[in-house]
Design a protein around this motif. Sequence first.
Motif, PDB file in Angstrom:
ATOM      1  N   GLN A 101       0.105  -9.358   5.803  1.00 14.86           N
ATOM      2  CA  GLN A 101      -0.481 -10.530   5.771  1.00 14.86           C
ATOM      3  C   GLN A 101      -2.023 -10.521   5.094  1.00 14.86           C
ATOM      4  N   SER A 102      -2.594  -9.333   5.135  1.00 12.47           N
ATOM      5  CA  SER A 102      -4.050  -9.006   4.499  1.00 12.47           C
ATOM      6  C   SER A 102      -3.827  -8.608   3.115  1.00 12.47           C
ATOM      7  N   LEU A 103      -4.027  -9.536   2.107  1.00 16.66           N
ATOM      8  CA  LEU A 103      -4.234  -9.585   0.739  1.00 16.66           C
ATOM      9  C   LEU A 103      -5.157  -8.310   0.380  1.00 16.66           C
ATOM     10  N   SER A 104      -6.071  -7.986   1.091  1.00 11.44           N
ATOM     11  CA  SER A 104      -6.969  -6.761   0.335  1.00 11.44           C
ATOM     12  C   SER A 104      -6.170  -5.790   0.609  1.00 11.44           C
ATOM     13  N   LEU A 105      -5.641  -5.525   1.900  1.00  4.95           N
ATOM     14  CA  LEU A 105      -5.026  -4.317   2.281  1.00  4.95           C
ATOM     15  C   LEU A 105      -3.778  -4.138   1.581  1.00  4.95           C
ATOM     16  N   GLY A 106      -2.985  -5.209   1.130  1.00  2.00           N
ATOM     17  CA  GLY A 106      -1.814  -5.225   0.335  1.00  2.00           C
ATOM     18  C   GLY A 106      -2.110  -4.735  -0.835  1.00  2.00           C
ATOM     19  N   PHE A 107      -2.999  -5.410  -1.671  1.00  2.91           N
ATOM     20  CA  PHE A 107      -3.375  -4.946  -2.903  1.00  2.91           C
ATOM     21  C   PHE A 107      -3.861  -3.704  -3.189  1.00  2.91           C
ATOM     22  N   ALA A 108      -4.493  -3.083  -1.976  1.00  5.48           N
ATOM     23  CA  ALA A 108      -5.148  -1.633  -2.189  1.00  5.48           C
ATOM     24  C   ALA A 108      -3.965  -0.836  -1.967  1.00  5.48           C
ATOM     25  N   ALA A 109      -2.849  -1.152  -1.292  1.00  4.53           N
ATOM     26  CA  ALA A 109      -1.682  -0.252  -1.106  1.00  4.53           C
ATOM     27  C   ALA A 109      -0.816   0.129  -2.224  1.00  4.53           C
ATOM     28  N   ALA A 110      -0.447  -1.174  -2.910  1.00  2.00           N
ATOM     29  CA  ALA A 110       0.679  -1.299  -3.629  1.00  2.00           C
ATOM     30  C   ALA A 110       0.441  -1.345  -5.232  1.00  2.00           C
ATOM     31  N   ASP A 111       1.622  -0.731  -5.944  1.00  4.49           N
ATOM     32  CA  ASP A 111       1.608  -0.969  -7.268  1.00  4.49           C
ATOM     33  C   ASP A 111       1.884  -2.474  -7.572  1.00  4.49           C
ATOM     34  N   ARG A 112       2.933  -3.128  -7.049  1.00  2.00           N
ATOM     35  CA  ARG A 112       3.395  -4.220  -7.297  1.00  2.00           C
ATOM     36  C   ARG A 112       3.366  -5.362  -6.169  1.00  2.00           C
ATOM     37  N   ALA A 113       3.415  -6.581  -6.308  1.00  9.26           N
ATOM     38  CA  ALA A 113       3.458  -7.568  -5.230  1.00  9.26           C
ATOM     39  C   ALA A 113       4.024  -8.697  -5.341  1.00  9.26           C
ATOM     40  N   TYR A 114       4.745  -9.297  -4.226  1.00 13.35           N
ATOM     41  CA  TYR A 114       5.268 -10.384  -4.437  1.00 13.35           C
ATOM     42  C   TYR A 114       4.628 -11.189  -3.272  1.00 13.35           C
ATOM     43  N   VAL A 115       4.439 -12.725  -3.691  1.00 12.85           N
ATOM     44  CA  VAL A 115       3.746 -13.397  -2.585  1.00 12.85           C
ATOM     45  C   VAL A 115       4.987 -14.344  -2.178  1.00 12.85           C
ATOM     46  N   MET A 116       5.259 -14.270  -0.684  1.00 16.07           N
ATOM     47  CA  MET A 116       6.180 -15.023  -0.177  1.00 16.07           C
ATOM     48  C   MET A 116       5.541 -16.350   0.580  1.00 16.07           C
ATOM     49  N   ASP A 117       6.184 -17.466   0.443  1.00 16.68           N
ATOM     50  CA  ASP A 117       5.967 -18.612   1.107  1.00 16.68           C
ATOM     51  C   ASP A 117       7.215 -19.559   1.500  1.00 16.68           C
ATOM     52  N   HIS A 118       7.212 -19.727   2.849  1.00 14.36           N
ATOM     53  CA  HIS A 118       8.140 -20.541   3.350  1.00 14.36           C
ATOM     54  C   HIS A 118       9.608 -19.962   2.952  1.00 14.36           C
TER      55      HIS A 118
ATOM     56  N   SER B  30       1.965  -7.288 -11.056  1.00 14.68           N
ATOM     57  CA  SER B  30       1.292  -5.960 -10.726  1.00 14.68           C
ATOM     58  C   SER B  30       0.141  -6.283  -9.504  1.00 14.68           C
ATOM     59  N   ALA B  31      -0.158  -5.560  -8.899  1.00 10.86           N
ATOM     60  CA  ALA B  31      -1.032  -5.753  -7.767  1.00 10.86           C
ATOM     61  C   ALA B  31      -2.362  -6.006  -8.209  1.00 10.86           C
ATOM     62  N   LYS B  32      -2.768  -5.420  -9.441  1.00 10.05           N
ATOM     63  CA  LYS B  32      -4.006  -5.911 -10.171  1.00 10.05           C
ATOM     64  C   LYS B  32      -4.001  -7.134 -10.777  1.00 10.05           C
ATOM     65  N   GLU B  33      -2.880  -7.721 -11.374  1.00  9.95           N
ATOM     66  CA  GLU B  33      -2.866  -9.083 -11.827  1.00  9.95           C
ATOM     67  C   GLU B  33      -2.758  -9.959 -10.625  1.00  9.95           C
ATOM     68  N   LEU B  34      -2.141  -9.968  -9.655  1.00 11.63           N
ATOM     69  CA  LEU B  34      -2.221 -10.757  -8.616  1.00 11.63           C
ATOM     70  C   LEU B  34      -3.520 -10.714  -8.005  1.00 11.63           C
ATOM     71  N   ALA B  35      -4.117  -9.553  -7.817  1.00 10.18           N
ATOM     72  CA  ALA B  35      -5.446  -9.745  -7.112  1.00 10.18           C
ATOM     73  C   ALA B  35      -6.420 -10.502  -7.587  1.00 10.18           C
ATOM     74  N   ALA B  36      -6.058 -10.882  -9.109  1.00  9.76           N
ATOM     75  CA  ALA B  36      -7.091 -11.663  -9.766  1.00  9.76           C
ATOM     76  C   ALA B  36      -6.606 -12.970  -9.976  1.00  9.76           C
ATOM     77  N   ASP B  37      -5.549 -13.589  -9.388  1.00 14.29           N
ATOM     78  CA  ASP B  37      -4.687 -14.668  -9.743  1.00 14.29           C
ATOM     79  C   ASP B  37      -5.296 -15.831  -8.691  1.00 14.29           C
ATOM     80  N   SER B  38      -5.958 -16.805  -8.832  1.00 15.02           N
ATOM     81  CA  SER B  38      -6.319 -17.703  -7.863  1.00 15.02           C
ATOM     82  C   SER B  38      -5.256 -18.562  -7.223  1.00 15.02           C
TER      83      SER B  38
END
Length: 238
Positions: free
Chosen positions: A196-213, A221-229
């Motif tokens: 649930q924690s964005l900062s922890l998730g981005f710190a740990a991972a190479d890539r990320a998926y954001v899930m909603d409903h 990539s974690a880097k891209e998404l960390a900078a994506d508003s």
Amino acid sequence: MNAAPALSVEALFAGIGPLSILQGVSLELRSGEVVVVLGANGAGKTTLLRTIAGLLAPRSGEIRLYGEAIGGLPAHRVTRAGIGHAPSGRELFPRLSVGDHLELGGTFCAPSRRALLRERMLAMFPVLRERIHQKAGTLSGGEQQMLAIARALMTDPKVLLLDEPSTGLAPKIVLALFEAFPLMRAQGVSILLAEQSLSLGFAAADRAYVMDHGRIALSGSAKELAADSRVADTYLGR
Ligand SMILES: Nc1ncnc2c1ncn2[C@@H]1O[C@H](COP(=O)(O)OP(=O)(O)O)[C@@H](O)[C@H]1O
Ligand SMILES: [Mg+2]
């Protein structure tokens, strides 16, 4: 070399009773990756991991482990196929010892392999060696999470499903837990983390998926998404 991804999920639908929760989830975990599924409370992360682990039957869709179809198999067969699950809330047995939990995790392994994995776990989490005879209920929260991960890794998995390890823990403790990821990777384990924690998730991972409903709203990539508003918008938009 196996070119198939460690784990692939395609158009997965699942639910509980009349409730549809997963509504066509697709994602991929490549061999050796750490991938995080991020989502606010109720997004469907736990349901996704439970469905992959065989604890909930998919209504439709495919789940493959290194190309082998595992969707719809019962949990014990999914475990044997090579998926380890450290569930939400840890689900330890408070009155059983650390050593007992490791034994339970290793139930399906040949004794020589079990002994090797046990030694690996105690090297990965040295505090568990100190506490080997202690009851799980007497461990600190961080130690309990280590034990939940170690028990899952005792099944000798190719993929570890790790459900919100940060629950109830200080971020510093969680980051220390994540330091074991490179070791797991070196031992051939790819990791799908729900957070649930964005900062922890981005710190740990190479890539990320954001899930909603129950759907994947964004991936990268974690880097891209960390900078994506749009990530924060997805969270706030619930
Ligand atoms: N056993 C259950 N019975 C009814 N609804 C459930 C159950 N488990 C989960 N849900 C619902 O499914 C949705 C997704 O839950 P969950 O997978 O736990 O999300 P997350 O792990 O992202 O917080 C939520 O709306 C939740 O209320
Ligand atoms: Mg959850």
